[in-house]
Enzyme design. Structure first.
Site, PDB file in Angstrom:
ATOM      1  N   TYR A  75     109.658  80.590  68.104  1.00 52.72           N
ATOM      2  CA  TYR A  75     109.957  79.929  66.829  1.00 52.72           C
ATOM      3  C   TYR A  75     110.746  80.918  65.968  1.00 52.72           C
ATOM      4  CZ  TYR A  75     109.131  77.905  62.155  1.00 52.72           C
ATOM      5  OH  TYR A  75     109.280  77.384  60.891  1.00 52.72           O
ATOM      6  N   ASP A  88     114.020  88.798  67.094  1.00 53.58           N
ATOM      7  CA  ASP A  88     113.338  88.252  65.923  1.00 53.58           C
ATOM      8  C   ASP A  88     111.980  88.956  65.840  1.00 53.58           C
ATOM      9  OD1 ASP A  88     112.027  86.895  64.000  1.00 53.58           O
ATOM     10  OD2 ASP A  88     112.415  84.885  64.800  1.00 53.58           O
ATOM     11  N   LYS A 143     107.242  88.671  57.231  1.00 58.73           N
ATOM     12  CA  LYS A 143     105.769  88.695  57.295  1.00 58.73           C
ATOM     13  C   LYS A 143     105.136  90.031  56.879  1.00 58.73           C
ATOM     14  CE  LYS A 143     105.340  84.905  60.660  1.00 58.73           C
ATOM     15  NZ  LYS A 143     104.842  83.735  59.969  1.00 58.73           N
TER      16      LYS A 143
HETATM   17  C1  LIG Z   1     109.115  84.878  64.908  1.00 57.40           C
HETATM   18  C2  LIG Z   1     109.354  84.133  63.636  1.00 57.40           C
HETATM   19  N1  LIG Z   1     110.610  84.089  63.144  1.00 57.40           N
HETATM   20  C3  LIG Z   1     110.894  83.453  61.996  1.00 57.40           C
HETATM   21  C4  LIG Z   1     109.910  82.818  61.285  1.00 57.40           C
HETATM   22  C5  LIG Z   1     110.231  82.135  59.996  1.00 57.40           C
HETATM   23  O1  LIG Z   1     109.741  82.895  58.952  1.00 57.40           O
HETATM   24  P1  LIG Z   1     109.469  82.218  57.530  1.00 57.40           P
HETATM   25  O2  LIG Z   1     108.317  81.273  57.711  1.00 57.40           O
HETATM   26  O3  LIG Z   1     109.152  83.389  56.644  1.00 57.40           O
HETATM   27  O4  LIG Z   1     110.725  81.524  57.151  1.00 57.40           O
HETATM   28  C6  LIG Z   1     108.598  82.852  61.747  1.00 57.40           C
HETATM   29  C7  LIG Z   1     107.533  82.180  61.011  1.00 57.40           C
HETATM   30  O5  LIG Z   1     106.441  81.951  61.493  1.00 57.40           O
HETATM   31  C8  LIG Z   1     108.312  83.511  62.970  1.00 57.40           C
HETATM   32  O6  LIG Z   1     107.083  83.535  63.480  1.00 57.40           O
END
Ligand SMILES: Cc1ncc(COP(=O)(O)O)c(C=O)c1O
Length: 448
Positions: free
Chosen positions: A146, A243, A271
């Site tokens: 994700y 990511d 996060k």
């Molecule tokens: C690996 C990863 N990338 C991107 C995101 C998106 O982050 P945000 O919810 O701060 O937009 C998340 C959110 O859970 C994530 O787990």
């Protein structure tokens, strides 16, 4: 959901009130779970609901509070920053420079940094700039990963079995032309990536992945997988994006790249970077980052009203400083290991067919046998058990989100006493669940 000692009346009443004015009563899709709890207090590893019920929290808001909720050191720094320019909206603050310096200092592949507020913004910009530098339209993502809610990547996360291997949009309203440029490969399958790159030669701008697939719990990269992706990305002239929104700061100050030694071209972070305050970042090679229009002559737009605000920056700086000077990762890794080992022993003792997965501070129990190398393997997980187990744990004061495949997080505020208590409660709940299932023969017993 009461266990006889706990009341949830206030949560229920407030939740009904919330539902009248907020669709589903929550502000983010995966928060709409049963039981519907309303929280009124958070400290360290503990959350307290509106009825005064306490929980040892492993949900951790999907990952930010690596130091524990409402960490006093972070709160103090944020409070102090409230006297500084919160958001001048032109130029730069010293706090922004300090945060960027820390990221460059610790994240091995980060030569330049841009700050934003959410992980989804960071991945969006990473993909856009990859298209800008390569002049190519398509991207590769992996089934089970994700990367945020935007149209470029919102597909093939926890797909139903019949959608694996096909494009599986995770929302209505996505522009098909945008998602149509997203190709989905199998995590840990280099041949699949190579085939996809060959079949789309000269068209792939970027390969984006979570270096550990944490959005489906914890699927670790097989030895050579990340190295192989690095080689393929280089050979095909595409941008490799790690990511690290979950792995960054949680597993290491320098992200998972500092552990595995494989360097992406771009890294997205969020996060745990600010222990619960909104803050995210995109970092990477100067030649790519310099394409952004924040620089005179740049051609790739990047903006955000709240980018670099003092609250997020102060929280990020304070969090990174604590990660630098205190044994946060050592502590969370040790407690994570205690949980993984302890749970494995419980499963074995009770003869439950389950797999404990995790890395560092992350752990979870899948109700299935391994091996687990990709999302397809996780289709064997017993989802009903997974969710039932977590609902029962919540009734006894252990908070893990009751959503299939979701991971649990240990923070610096968790103690050995929390782990002892958690293991004891997990064993009680599993005994109860499997005694019932043995009677009703809905689940056959295997060897741990
Ligand atoms: C690996 C990863 N990338 C991107 C995101 C998106 O982050 P945000 O919810 O701060 O937009 C998340 C959110 O859970 C994530 O787990």
């Amino acid at each position: 959901m009461a266990d006889g000692t706990r009341s949830y009346a206030t949560s229920q009443k407030l939740y009904e009130e919330a539902c009248r004015i907020i669709p589903g009563g929550v502000n983010s899709a995966l928060r709409n779970v049963v039981p519907h709890l309303i929280f009124k207090e958070a400290r360290g590893a503990i959350l307290v609901d509106a009825d005064g019920n306490e929980y040892i929290d492993y949900q951790a808001a999907f990952g930010p509070p690596i130091l524990g909720h409402n960490h006093p050191g972070i709160i103090r720094r944020v409070a102090a920053a409230l006297d500084s320019p919160l958001l001048p909206g032109m130029g730069t603050t010293e706090l922004e420079i300090a945060v960027a310096k820390k990221i460059v200092q610790h994240v091995p592949s980060a030569e330049k940094v841009l700050l934003c507020s959410t992980g989804g913004e960071a991945t969006y910009h990473a993909i856009r700039v990859s298209r800008a530098v390569t002049g190519r339209p398509k991207i590769i993502k992996f089934q089970g990963c994700y990367h945020g809610f935007h149209d470029y990547v919102l597909c093939n996360i926890a797909s139903p079995a019949d959608k694996v291997g096909k494009l599986d949009p995770a929302s209505a309203g996505i522009l098909p032309e945008a998602l149509g440029k997203t190709l989905v490969c199998t995590f840990n399958d280099l041949e699949d990536v190579e085939r996809t790159l060959d079949a789309n030669r000269g068209e792939i701008a970027a390969i984006i992945l979570e270096p550990i697939a944490h959005n489906i719990g914890c699927v670790l990269p097989k030895p050579g997988f990340l190295e192989g992706l690095r080689q393929l990305a280089t050979a095909h002239g595409c941008v490799l994006i790690f990511d690290e929104v979950i792995t960054g700061f949680r597993h290491h100050l320098g992200g998972y790249q500092a552990i595995c030694g494989v360097m992406p071209d771009l890294t997205t972070m969020g996060k745990a970077i600010a222990n619960g305050f909104p803050m995210a970042a995109l970092a990477g090679k100067a030649e790519i980052m310099d394409r952004f229009k924040t620089r005179t002559g740049g051609d790739t737009f990047f903006a955000g009203t709240f980018n670099g605000n003092a609250v997020g920056c102060a929280a990020a700086l304070a969090t990174m400083e604590i990660l630098e000077r205190e044994p946060v990762h050592e502590h969370t890794r040790r407690l994570g290991e205690r949980l993984r080992t302890g749970l494995g022993e419980i499963h074995q003792r009770l003869g439950i067919r389950a797999t404990v997965a995790g890395f560092g501070s992350i752990f979870l129990t899948y109700f299935m046998e391994g091996p687990i190398e990709s999302y397809s393997d996780l289709l064997r997980n017993d989802e009903a058990r997974f969710v039932e187990y977590r609902r029962k744990l919540i009734e006894r004061g252990i908070l893990k989100v009751p959503v299939n495949l979701k991971r649990n997080h240990v923070s610096y505020a968790h103690t050995d006493a929390h782990i002892d208590s958690t293991l004891g409660i997990c064993e009680e709940v599993l005994k109860e669940m499997f005694a019932t299932s043995a009677r009703s023969s809905t689940f056959s017993r295997g060897t741990g």
